[in-house]
Design a protein around this motif. Structure first.
Motif, PDB file in Angstrom:
ATOM      1  N   GLY A  45      14.577  12.592  11.904  1.00  0.00           N
ATOM      2  CA  GLY A  45      15.081  12.011  13.136  1.00  0.00           C
ATOM      3  C   GLY A  45      16.238  11.089  12.813  1.00  0.00           C
ATOM      4  N   SER A  46      17.032  10.733  13.823  1.00  0.00           N
ATOM      5  CA  SER A  46      18.146   9.817  13.575  1.00  0.00           C
ATOM      6  C   SER A  46      18.314   8.868  14.753  1.00  0.00           C
ATOM      7  CB  SER A  46      19.453  10.598  13.354  1.00  0.00           C
ATOM      8  OG  SER A  46      19.834  11.264  14.548  1.00  0.00           O
ATOM      9  N   SER A  56      24.244   4.372  10.798  1.00  0.00           N
ATOM     10  CA  SER A  56      23.206   5.134  11.489  1.00  0.00           C
ATOM     11  C   SER A  56      21.926   5.094  10.655  1.00  0.00           C
ATOM     12  CB  SER A  56      23.648   6.581  11.715  1.00  0.00           C
ATOM     13  OG  SER A  56      23.931   7.195  10.493  1.00  0.00           O
ATOM     14  N   VAL A  57      20.811   5.315  11.310  1.00  0.00           N
ATOM     15  CA  VAL A  57      19.502   5.241  10.656  1.00  0.00           C
ATOM     16  C   VAL A  57      18.870   6.626  10.653  1.00  0.00           C
ATOM     17  CG1 VAL A  57      17.162   4.302  10.866  1.00  0.00           C
ATOM     18  CG2 VAL A  57      19.135   2.841  11.329  1.00  0.00           C
ATOM     19  N   LEU A  58      18.401   7.065   9.485  1.00  0.00           N
ATOM     20  CA  LEU A  58      17.614   8.296   9.399  1.00  0.00           C
ATOM     21  C   LEU A  58      16.153   7.927   9.199  1.00  0.00           C
ATOM     22  CD1 LEU A  58      19.818  10.589   7.117  1.00  0.00           C
ATOM     23  CD2 LEU A  58      19.564  10.693   9.591  1.00  0.00           C
ATOM     24  N   TRP A  59      15.256   8.718   9.761  1.00  0.00           N
ATOM     25  CA  TRP A  59      13.828   8.429   9.618  1.00  0.00           C
ATOM     26  C   TRP A  59      13.041   9.730   9.607  1.00  0.00           C
ATOM     27  CZ3 TRP A  59      10.486   9.620  13.763  1.00  0.00           C
ATOM     28  CH2 TRP A  59      11.119   9.972  14.960  1.00  0.00           C
ATOM     29  N   ARG A  60      11.807   9.654   9.114  1.00  0.00           N
ATOM     30  CA  ARG A  60      10.947  10.832   9.076  1.00  0.00           C
ATOM     31  C   ARG A  60       9.541  10.427   9.513  1.00  0.00           C
ATOM     32  NH1 ARG A  60       8.044  10.211   4.282  1.00  0.00           N
ATOM     33  NH2 ARG A  60       8.969   8.684   2.878  1.00  0.00           N
ATOM     34  N   MET A  66       6.379   6.125  11.825  1.00  0.00           N
ATOM     35  CA  MET A  66       7.825   6.291  11.697  1.00  0.00           C
ATOM     36  C   MET A  66       8.255   5.618  10.400  1.00  0.00           C
ATOM     37  SD  MET A  66      10.639   4.572  14.179  1.00  0.00           S
ATOM     38  CE  MET A  66      12.235   5.311  14.415  1.00  0.00           C
ATOM     39  N   ILE A  67       8.815   6.375   9.467  1.00  0.00           N
ATOM     40  CA  ILE A  67       9.224   5.836   8.174  1.00  0.00           C
ATOM     41  C   ILE A  67      10.747   5.793   8.114  1.00  0.00           C
ATOM     42  CG2 ILE A  67       9.059   6.084   5.666  1.00  0.00           C
ATOM     43  CD1 ILE A  67       6.356   5.629   7.060  1.00  0.00           C
ATOM     44  N   LEU A  68      11.322   4.590   7.976  1.00  0.00           N
ATOM     45  CA  LEU A  68      12.781   4.432   7.924  1.00  0.00           C
ATOM     46  C   LEU A  68      13.287   4.681   6.512  1.00  0.00           C
ATOM     47  CD1 LEU A  68      13.295   1.169  10.002  1.00  0.00           C
ATOM     48  CD2 LEU A  68      13.598   3.526  10.754  1.00  0.00           C
TER      49      LEU A  68
END
Length: 361
Positions: A45-46, A56-60, A66-68
């Protein structure tokens, strides 16, 4: 793709006192917005903002968490809103998904300076609203306010949350803040679902209708201010001077109750008198706390407006940012605006955003 927006705000009256439980204020929503777009994603996700192109932030996902991927980011309010809304979604049985979230804001000047229009509140409200649509969660204005207020408070730690109310409800509102100590205790004892579905002590949000001949004009000093720092400074002084501060609160309450009656009676004269009185009350607060609420530029802005038959005062915490002018809409303001320009004050071309219908926004 889901797209939602939340308007910015300006305080009209009742600043500083409104951070105390149950004390009244008047706030207006404005036709500048934070817009949030959300769309389903697959592997990562972003979170992307046009205001922070390089950050920008990416996460999974790890299970439902939610892990940044990058720890230091400028999206604290967005992240807080996501965490809280997802907690709420899970409590209602929704499975967690990946998504891309895009944020765009009109609430700052083109060169990045803040106007003081409540961008952190608007982005919090817009993020909660977008995610509730994404996860197909039923949502009333009251529930939206409470979710966004908790998320915002988790980051900022102080303030009245009136800017959240303006972004949720739109139009002109009278706002009295809830008991934050109660909320802190209740969060340890109740589920999030229980919290957002019950009345909060002392919270009161009422839509106001301005007189037809009322015109709101907003002037910007070009100098941004930090609300949370100014509120902190006042808090330090109030602990040292209880009696003087208690008198300030009583004076503000009396003034605001008269102002709210002015709206209910449709009396522009009563509203102008209330704005003038509130300015004097805030000047008294500035004198005993040594907090620079009305900067020299804000004072100049207000004094010029008063010379043109208007009522005027600083807006919000002061210390820079914006001032507001209330004037009869049939009055020619060209001379006032020209004198503002000569003194480095910009008229912002903002209008009041109408009352919000969640089904249409």
């Amino acid at each position: 793709m889901i797209t939602v927006k939340a308007p910015g705000k300006l305080y009209i009256a009742g600043e500083y006192a409104v951070v105390e439980t149950g004390y009244p204020s008047i706030i207006v929503a404005l036709d500048q917005f934070v817009t949030v777009e959300i769309s389903r994603s697959k592997s990562y996700g972003s979170i992307v903002s046009k205001q922070y192109r390089d950050d920008s932030v990416l996460w999974r996902r790890q299970g439902d968490q939610m892990i940044l991927d990058n720890r230091d980011n400028t999206f604290n309010y967005i992240i807080s809103a996501i965490r809280l809304t997802e907690q709420y979604a899970q409590s209602l049985g929704r499975p967690m998904e990946l998504y891309d979230l895009k944020v765009n804001s009109d609430l700052d000047s083109p060169n990045g300076k803040k106007y003081g229009l409540g961008s952190s509140a608007a982005v919090t409200v817009a993020t909660v609203k977008a995610l509730c649509q994404f996860y197909q969660l039923p949502l009333t204005k009251s529930q939206l306010f409470k979710l966004a207020a908790i998320a915002h408070l988790d980051v900022q730690g102080n303030g009245s949350l009136g800017d959240i109310a303006a972004s949720v409800y739109g139009g002109w509102i009278a706002y009295r803040s809830f008991d934050r100590n109660w909320l802190i205790a209740a969060r340890n004892q109740q589920t999030l679902t229980q919290l957002v579905n019950q009345p909060w002590p002392h919270l009161k949000i009422t839509q106001l209708t301005p007189p037809k001949n009322l015109q709101l004009i907003i002037g910007w000093t070009g100098s941004p201010a930090s609300t949370s720092h100014l509120v902190d400074k006042v808090a330090i002084q109030k602990s040292r001077q209880h009696q003087v501060y208690a008198q300030f609160l009583q004076d503000s309450k009396n003034c605001l109750e008269g102002l709210i009656r002015g709206f209910k009676d449709g009396s522009l004269d009563a509203i102008k008198a209330g704005i003038k009185k509130n300015r004097e009350i805030l000047q008294g607060l500035a004198d005993f706390t040594h907090v620079p609420i009305e900067t020299p530029t804000l004072k100049k802005m207000c004094d010029i407006a008063v010379e043109h038959t208007a009522a005027a005062k600083s807006s919000g915490a002061g210390g820079g940012d914006c001032g507001i002018v209330i004037i009869d809409k049939h009055t020619n303001v060209d001379s006032m605006i020209e004198r503002w320009k000569q003194n480095g004050i910009t008229r912002l071309s903002l209008r009041v955003h109408p009352v919000i219908d969640l089904n249409k926004e």
